[in-house]
Design an enzyme around this catalytic site. Structure first.
Site: not given
Ligand SMILES: Nc1nc2ncc(COP(=O)(O)OP(=O)(O)O)nc2c(=O)[nH]1
Length: 285
Positions: A230, A264
């Site tokens: 991210k 995840r």
């Protein structure tokens, strides 16, 4: 005499509701492998856009230790992704979903549309992954309740607001989601909470959500974190998505330490190894 190989948890469909307890009962978090059937996902768009490549990637992640395969056919990235119709999303999923379910590992469907989630659960997907936490598609909560499927409720916002206390915003969002879930008849043991790293947050707020993740424990529900590749990582050390493995692992280890029970990740082998070694060391504290 070799111990019998543990049977994988029930894969999907109505039996899928048994899938969470088995995954949450170990001394280390479950790992959810990311499988994007999209042309425009922020870090791996187009890599698995054919059924053959998608199936091969699913097999690879399972061999690397993935406990869940999270399948998404529409990019959720806030900028630069094209919203698609349910028909287009289904067109991407139809050639491959049932073959991936047949691999025997629980599959979660990462979709904001109840029509797509309904179809995927019907094909044997075991978990609904709603990046709008039951608050966008009004049909989602009823569907999830009717099918008895576990649901990942992720915090999201239309846009980031640097001035807010992100943990208060996350708590208020979850209160609304849990109210919707209760009214629809979703039992709380089917709900997993996710702070939505990178969604409607500044990089600073994403890191705050990871640092203060423990505050969500008071809700008494399992927590999933997806920090993989991210953008916040690049604000610490400038890097392209595929150069963020170290930062992803660091964020996931801290998330696990702060209570996350499902992680995840795109890079399954490295994430599984990091989480299990950290758990083994912690057991010796
Ligand atoms: N529950 C949950 N679902 C998610 N789905 C997509 C992404 C974004 O990552 P990716 O799928 O790799 O990108 P894209 O949405 O562009 O396909 N992150 C999350 C997350 O953090 N939590």
């Amino acid at each position: 005499m070799m111990a019998a190989k543990p049977k994988p948890p029930a894969a999907s469909g109505p039996a899928g509701q048994s899938v969470l307890p088995a995954l949450l009962s170990r001394p280390y978090p479950a790992v959810m492998g990311v499988l994007n059937l999209t042309p425009d996902s922020f870090s791996d768009g187009g890599q698995f856009a054919t059924p053959e490549r998608a199936l091969a990637q699913a097999r690879r992640m399972i061999a690397e230790g993935a406990d869940i395969i999270d399948i998404g056919a529409e990019s959720t990235r806030p900028y630069g992704s094209e919203p698609i119709s349910a028909e287009e999303e289904l067109k991407r999923l139809q050639p491959v979903l049932s073959d991936i379910v047949a691999l025997g590992v629980p599959v979660s469907i990462d979709s904001m549309k109840s029509a797509v989630v309904a179809w995927a659960l019907g094909q044997g997907a075991a978990i609904a992954n709603d990046v709008w936490g039951l608050q966008r598609d009004s049909g989602m909560s009823g569907l999830v309740a009717e099918r008895g499927a576990p649901v990942i409720v992720m915090h999201n916002r239309e846009r980031a607001d640097p001035a807010i206390d992100i943990m208060q915003d996350i708590a208020a969002f979850f209160a609304r989601s849990l109210d919707i879930a209760a009214k629809a008849g979703i039992s709380s043991d089917k709900v997993v909470l996710d702070p939505g790293i990178g969604f409607g947050k500044t990089p600073e707020q994403s890191m705050t959500a990871l640092a203060r993740l423990g505050e969500l424990q008071s809700l008494g529900l399992p927590i999933l974190v997806g920090a993989s590749r991210k953008r916040f990582i690049s604000t610490v050390t400038p890097s392209e998505p595929h150069q963020r493995l170290g930062g992803s692992i660091a964020a996931h280890l801290l998330a696990a330490q702060n209570g996350a029970r499902i992680i995840r990740a795109h890079d399954v082998a490295e994430t599984v190894q990091a989480l299990r070694v950290a758990a083994a060391i912690r057991e010796r504290q």
